[in-house]
Design a protein around this motif. Structure first.
Motif, PDB file in Angstrom:
ATOM      1  N   ALA A   1       0.836  -1.207   0.000  1.00  0.00           N
ATOM      2  CA  ALA A   1       0.000   0.000   0.000  1.00  0.00           C
ATOM      3  C   ALA A   1       0.869   1.255   0.000  1.00  0.00           C
ATOM      4  O   ALA A   1       0.593   2.225  -0.734  1.00  0.00           O
ATOM      5  N   LEU A   2       1.934   1.277   0.802  1.00  0.00           N
ATOM      6  CA  LEU A   2       2.810   2.440   0.875  1.00  0.00           C
ATOM      7  C   LEU A   2       3.515   2.698  -0.457  1.00  0.00           C
ATOM      8  O   LEU A   2       3.668   3.853  -0.881  1.00  0.00           O
ATOM      9  N   LEU A   3       3.921   1.633  -1.121  1.00  0.00           N
ATOM     10  CA  LEU A   3       4.565   1.788  -2.429  1.00  0.00           C
ATOM     11  C   LEU A   3       3.609   2.388  -3.448  1.00  0.00           C
ATOM     12  O   LEU A   3       3.992   3.244  -4.255  1.00  0.00           O
ATOM     13  N   THR A   4       2.354   1.957  -3.406  1.00  0.00           N
ATOM     14  CA  THR A   4       1.355   2.502  -4.330  1.00  0.00           C
ATOM     15  C   THR A   4       1.108   3.978  -4.052  1.00  0.00           C
ATOM     16  O   THR A   4       1.031   4.801  -4.968  1.00  0.00           O
ATOM     17  N   ILE A   5       0.970   4.327  -2.758  1.00  0.00           N
ATOM     18  CA  ILE A   5       0.759   5.730  -2.376  1.00  0.00           C
ATOM     19  C   ILE A   5       1.945   6.580  -2.825  1.00  0.00           C
ATOM     20  O   ILE A   5       1.774   7.680  -3.372  1.00  0.00           O
ATOM     21  N   ALA A   6       3.152   6.080  -2.619  1.00  0.00           N
ATOM     22  CA  ALA A   6       4.349   6.812  -3.031  1.00  0.00           C
ATOM     23  C   ALA A   6       4.372   7.037  -4.539  1.00  0.00           C
ATOM     24  O   ALA A   6       4.729   8.122  -5.015  1.00  0.00           O
ATOM     25  N   ALA A   7       3.984   6.021  -5.311  1.00  0.00           N
ATOM     26  CA  ALA A   7       3.986   6.127  -6.774  1.00  0.00           C
ATOM     27  C   ALA A   7       2.918   7.102  -7.261  1.00  0.00           C
ATOM     28  O   ALA A   7       3.134   7.856  -8.216  1.00  0.00           O
TER      29      ALA A   7
ATOM     30  N   ALA B   1      -9.576   9.023  14.150  1.00  0.00           N
ATOM     31  CA  ALA B   1      -8.808   7.971  13.492  1.00  0.00           C
ATOM     32  C   ALA B   1      -9.747   7.047  12.740  1.00  0.00           C
ATOM     33  O   ALA B   1     -10.953   7.006  13.000  1.00  0.00           O
ATOM     34  N   VAL B   2      -9.175   6.292  11.813  1.00  0.00           N
ATOM     35  CA  VAL B   2      -9.940   5.304  11.058  1.00  0.00           C
ATOM     36  C   VAL B   2      -9.154   3.999  11.048  1.00  0.00           C
ATOM     37  O   VAL B   2      -7.920   3.994  10.978  1.00  0.00           O
ATOM     38  N   LEU B   3      -9.853   2.888  11.163  1.00  0.00           N
ATOM     39  CA  LEU B   3      -9.219   1.572  11.231  1.00  0.00           C
ATOM     40  C   LEU B   3      -9.076   0.994   9.822  1.00  0.00           C
ATOM     41  O   LEU B   3     -10.066   0.823   9.108  1.00  0.00           O
ATOM     42  N   ALA B   4      -7.844   0.703   9.421  1.00  0.00           N
ATOM     43  CA  ALA B   4      -7.599   0.171   8.078  1.00  0.00           C
ATOM     44  C   ALA B   4      -6.981  -1.212   8.081  1.00  0.00           C
ATOM     45  O   ALA B   4      -7.026  -1.912   7.073  1.00  0.00           O
TER      46      ALA B   4
ATOM     47  N   ILE C   1      -4.839   2.585   0.992  1.00  0.00           N
ATOM     48  CA  ILE C   1      -4.693   3.489  -0.148  1.00  0.00           C
ATOM     49  C   ILE C   1      -5.876   4.447  -0.226  1.00  0.00           C
ATOM     50  O   ILE C   1      -5.710   5.666  -0.402  1.00  0.00           O
ATOM     51  N   ALA C   2      -7.089   3.907  -0.072  1.00  0.00           N
ATOM     52  CA  ALA C   2      -8.295   4.730  -0.211  1.00  0.00           C
ATOM     53  C   ALA C   2      -8.356   5.816   0.854  1.00  0.00           C
ATOM     54  O   ALA C   2      -8.641   6.986   0.558  1.00  0.00           O
TER      55      ALA C   2
ATOM     56  N   ARG D   1      -7.908   9.842   0.170  1.00  0.00           N
ATOM     57  CA  ARG D   1      -9.007  10.751   0.498  1.00  0.00           C
ATOM     58  C   ARG D   1      -8.541  11.875   1.428  1.00  0.00           C
ATOM     59  O   ARG D   1      -8.917  13.035   1.256  1.00  0.00           O
ATOM     60  N   LEU D   2      -7.707  11.530   2.402  1.00  0.00           N
ATOM     61  CA  LEU D   2      -7.183  12.558   3.303  1.00  0.00           C
ATOM     62  C   LEU D   2      -6.291  13.548   2.567  1.00  0.00           C
ATOM     63  O   LEU D   2      -6.232  14.731   2.919  1.00  0.00           O
ATOM     64  N   LEU D   3      -5.596  13.084   1.543  1.00  0.00           N
ATOM     65  CA  LEU D   3      -4.721  13.966   0.774  1.00  0.00           C
ATOM     66  C   LEU D   3      -5.503  14.891  -0.161  1.00  0.00           C
ATOM     67  O   LEU D   3      -5.054  16.004  -0.454  1.00  0.00           O
ATOM     68  N   SER D   4      -6.680  14.447  -0.603  1.00  0.00           N
ATOM     69  CA  SER D   4      -7.400  15.196  -1.636  1.00  0.00           C
ATOM     70  C   SER D   4      -8.650  15.916  -1.146  1.00  0.00           C
ATOM     71  O   SER D   4      -9.110  16.875  -1.776  1.00  0.00           O
TER      72      SER D   4
END
Length: 374
Positions: free
Chosen positions: A227-233, A321-324, A332-333, A337-340
């Motif tokens: 997930a972190l790699l996808t967010i970074a990309a 907070a939100v549980l993922a 990722i979702a 969402r927090l970024l946008s």
């Protein structure tokens, strides 16, 4: 004069004990001694230095790749022989749910010393998550004479287990410690931190990541990395992911193997002052840490919890907070969402911190002077 032994072994325990140690040390009605097991050596020592805590007993039990059964048995023996059989105490005060907490509580119980449990009543409802912490705190609640709960929900958990005597809601001392830490930081130049982390681009939105719990080892951790790699990309130009990698070899190897990207910075574990500085500079935090779930709302930082269940449900309920869990899709979702979505982001900081207001220490001192005076 009441004699109290503070006994702890890890950095989170030391952080949450520090405000209360300072409160009671300055009060002539109490005789305070501090004992550390050093279950985690280096990470503990820097907190002791930062909060200027003097240690009376240091058991120094940490050894490489220590196993739970050998650690537990050694702790019970060393706490008994090296502390409790050498000096008398009215109370042994433990915090949280570590192996040190369970061993200290059992050792004190054997010596008929009353156990005071700070941060009592937390429950996930799953004995495997967190492991072994859920079992540690359940057993500690059975051994303790006084239960200092951070929230009403924690109190309700104890009542549901028919633990109803000497149960008090006082808030969480982690917020007291955070405010003390922020005061100390204000006396330090900001450049002393920014220069230390010169390879991090603070003009971007910083996503701080901490992940170290046993239940995330293996496949869950690999999913989190994916997930972190996808967010970074997806956010190469506007996001910097900063991950202080825990020293546990299960985490170190996997993190350095999987998390390779231009805007992912793997750094050494952060000292406590560096951690709260980095949290204050972050846009959001992804974590499986209990303490960070509690601290982040006071800093106005949204939290994505990297756990399937959490005993700190108050932050989820309040919207801080939100549980993922380790779900690639959900991490990722929620991050995207927090970024946008600024409205969604602001909703995380709309309510007060449910874990405390920074006055837990003074409330506990008042209890010691009244409710526990006999």
């Amino acid at each position: 004069m009441k004699s109290i032994l503070f006994l702890f072994g890890t950095r989170p325990e030391a952080i949450k004990m520090a405000p209360l140690i300072h409160c009671l040390s300055n009060d002539p009605e109490f005789r305070i001694k501090v004992g550390v097991t050093a279950q985690h050596r280096e990470m503990l020592d820097q907190v002791l230095d930062f909060f200027e805590i003097n240690v009376d007993y240091d058991l120094n039990v940490m050894s490489p790749d220590q196993k739970l059964h050998t650690l537990t048995s050694r702790l019970i023996a060393d706490i008994t022989n090296d502390i409790l059989l050498k000096e008398s105490f009215d109370f042994v005060l433990v915090q949280g749910d570590t192996t040190t907490v369970l061993a200290a509580s059992l050792a004190a119980f054997y010596q008929k010393v009353k156990v005071v449990h700070l941060e009592a009543g937390l429950r996930s409802g799953n004995m495997d998550a967190p492991f072994p912490e859920e079992m540690n705190r359940i057993l500690t609640s059975k051994l303790a004479s006084i239960h200092l709960c951070p929230t009403e929900n924690a109190k309700a958990n104890l009542f549901a287990e028919n633990i109803k005597e000497n149960v008090y809601v006082v808030g969480n001392t982690v917020i007291d410690a955070l405010f003390l830490g922020l005061e100390k930081l204000r006396e330090m130049p900001d450049t002393s931190f920014s220069e230390k982390y010169h390879n991090i681009d603070f003009t971007k939105k910083i996503i701080l990541v901490t992940c170290h719990r046993r239940e995330n080892f293996g496949q869950p951790f690999e999913s989190i990395c994916k997930a972190l790699l996808t967010i970074a990309a997806q956010h190469q130009d506007d996001v910097e992911i900063v991950y202080p990698v825990h020293p546990n070899p299960n985490v170190q190897k996997a993190a350095h193997q999987h998390l390779v990207a231009r805007n992912i910075k793997l750094i050494s574990p952060l000292d406590y002052p560096d951690l709260i500085w980095m949290m204050s500079k972050s846009y959001m935090i992804l974590t499986d840490s209990g303490g960070i779930q509690e601290e982040a709302p006071s800093l106005g930082k949204p939290v994505i919890v990297l756990r399937e269940v959490t005993e700190r449900i108050e932050g989820i309920t309040a919207g801080n907070a939100v549980l993922a869990g380790s779900s690639v899709e959900k991490i990722i979702a929620e991050t995207s969402r927090l970024l946008s979505d600024r409205y969604y982001y602001d909703s995380f900081t709309a309510s007060a911190n449910p874990y405390g207001d920074g006055n837990a220490g003074s409330k506990i001192v008042a209890l010691f002077k009244t409710a526990f005076s006999g």
